[in-house]
Design a protein around this motif. Structure first.
Motif, PDB file in Angstrom:
ATOM      1  N   THR A   1      14.936  26.371  92.782  1.00 61.57           N
ATOM      2  CA  THR A   1      15.403  26.668  94.133  1.00 61.57           C
ATOM      3  C   THR A   1      16.904  26.913  94.141  1.00 61.57           C
ATOM      4  N   ILE A   2      17.374  27.536  95.188  1.00 59.30           N
ATOM      5  CA  ILE A   2      18.792  27.836  95.347  1.00 59.30           C
ATOM      6  C   ILE A   2      19.610  26.554  95.410  1.00 59.30           C
ATOM      7  N   GLU A   3      19.039  25.476  95.977  1.00 56.93           N
ATOM      8  CA  GLU A   3      19.766  24.220  96.131  1.00 56.93           C
ATOM      9  C   GLU A   3      19.980  23.503  94.801  1.00 56.93           C
ATOM     10  N   GLN A   4      19.142  23.759  93.813  1.00 55.48           N
ATOM     11  CA  GLN A   4      19.253  23.056  92.542  1.00 55.48           C
ATOM     12  C   GLN A   4      20.409  23.619  91.723  1.00 55.48           C
ATOM     13  N   ASN A   5      20.984  22.746  90.884  1.00 54.48           N
ATOM     14  CA  ASN A   5      22.030  23.253  89.995  1.00 54.48           C
ATOM     15  C   ASN A   5      21.531  23.217  88.557  1.00 54.48           C
ATOM     16  N   THR A   6      22.277  23.862  87.698  1.00 59.96           N
ATOM     17  CA  THR A   6      21.850  24.052  86.316  1.00 59.96           C
ATOM     18  C   THR A   6      22.532  23.087  85.347  1.00 59.96           C
ATOM     19  N   ASP A   7      23.190  22.061  85.866  1.00 62.18           N
ATOM     20  CA  ASP A   7      24.001  21.172  85.026  1.00 62.18           C
ATOM     21  C   ASP A   7      23.239  20.514  83.884  1.00 62.18           C
ATOM     22  N   ARG A   8      21.969  20.200  84.072  1.00 70.30           N
ATOM     23  CA  ARG A   8      21.234  19.500  83.007  1.00 70.30           C
ATOM     24  C   ARG A   8      20.814  20.435  81.868  1.00 70.30           C
ATOM     25  N   GLN A   9      20.881  21.724  82.087  1.00 66.40           N
ATOM     26  CA  GLN A   9      20.462  22.683  81.072  1.00 66.40           C
ATOM     27  C   GLN A   9      21.671  23.071  80.224  1.00 66.40           C
ATOM     28  N   THR A  10      21.961  22.233  79.250  1.00 65.72           N
ATOM     29  CA  THR A  10      23.131  22.447  78.401  1.00 65.72           C
ATOM     30  C   THR A  10      22.708  22.715  76.963  1.00 65.72           C
ATOM     31  N   PHE A  11      23.650  23.222  76.209  1.00 71.28           N
ATOM     32  CA  PHE A  11      23.405  23.555  74.803  1.00 71.28           C
ATOM     33  C   PHE A  11      24.553  22.991  73.965  1.00 71.28           C
ATOM     34  N   PRO A  12      24.518  21.674  73.678  1.00 75.25           N
ATOM     35  CA  PRO A  12      25.613  21.051  72.942  1.00 75.25           C
ATOM     36  C   PRO A  12      25.802  21.685  71.559  1.00 75.25           C
ATOM     37  N   ASN A  13      27.032  21.797  71.179  1.00 75.08           N
ATOM     38  CA  ASN A  13      27.413  22.314  69.850  1.00 75.08           C
ATOM     39  C   ASN A  13      27.022  23.768  69.627  1.00 75.08           C
TER      40      ASN A  13
END
Length: 186
Positions: A14-26
């Motif tokens: 949804t538009i309200e959700q953010n993408t912060d948890r979808q990370t790619f460390p290193n």
């Protein structure tokens, strides 16, 4: 041969959700394709754009399998097979799975199982949500936003007292957009 790139595809429902948890460390990501589309939505124009952008030698980084499964477990297998045929690697970070070149039978089986589990998990969440809503309604609880009765006169009176729109909204426990809407309908 052109330099290979690390490309990321990120999707939230949804538009309200953010993408912060979808990370790619290193991993140094060269380009990000971000989409806001429900998991049940078969049309994903940003994913299609991302797939068309990828070139031989590139690596597509996806946080988890459930970000690309649209209508079943076969979606992930088809995506990996398609990208492999283009010479593109793919990494599913949460599951710790990487594919470079043709999939073995074991890889295909594990990918199918994990994608099926992700699909089942999504279905269970929907079922629990529906059960919770039905139980709340059965108890007579109101679902959705609370209905707040605010009159045009109340807003005009507070504005006449010198309060700004934000202060009026806070006092009446409504959004500033509601104050502007009612104010505009004089």
């Amino acid at each position: 041969m052109p330099k290979s790139s690390n490309i990321a595809y990120i999707r939230v429902s949804t538009i309200e959700q953010n993408t912060d948890r979808q990370t790619f460390p290193n991993v140094e990501i060269d380009k990000v394709f971000e989409e806001k589309a429900s998991a049940s939505n078969i049309k994903r124009p940003v994913l299609d754009e991302c797939i068309n952008y990828l070139r031989e030698g590139d690596i597509l980084h996806i946080h988890s399998l459930d970000r690309v499964c649209r209508s079943g477990a076969g979606d992930a297998v088809k995506l990996v097979e398609h990208l492999s045929s283009k010479g593109v690697g793919i990494q599913f970070h949460k599951e710790g799975m990487s594919f470079y070149g043709s999939m073995t039978a074991a890889q295909k089986g594990v990918l199918s199982i994990l994608a099926s589990v992700a699909e089942m998990e999504r279905g269970l969440i929907k079922e629990r949500q529906a059960e919770g809503i039905a139980a709340a309604k059965a108890k007579g609880k109101h679902m959705g936003r609370p209905s707040i009765k605010v009159s045009k006169e109340q807003i005009e009176e507070l504005l006449a007292q010198g309060l700004n729109v934000k202060a009026v909204a806070e006092q009446l426990k409504i959004g500033t957009s509601t104050v502007y809407k009612i104010k505009a309908n004089k």
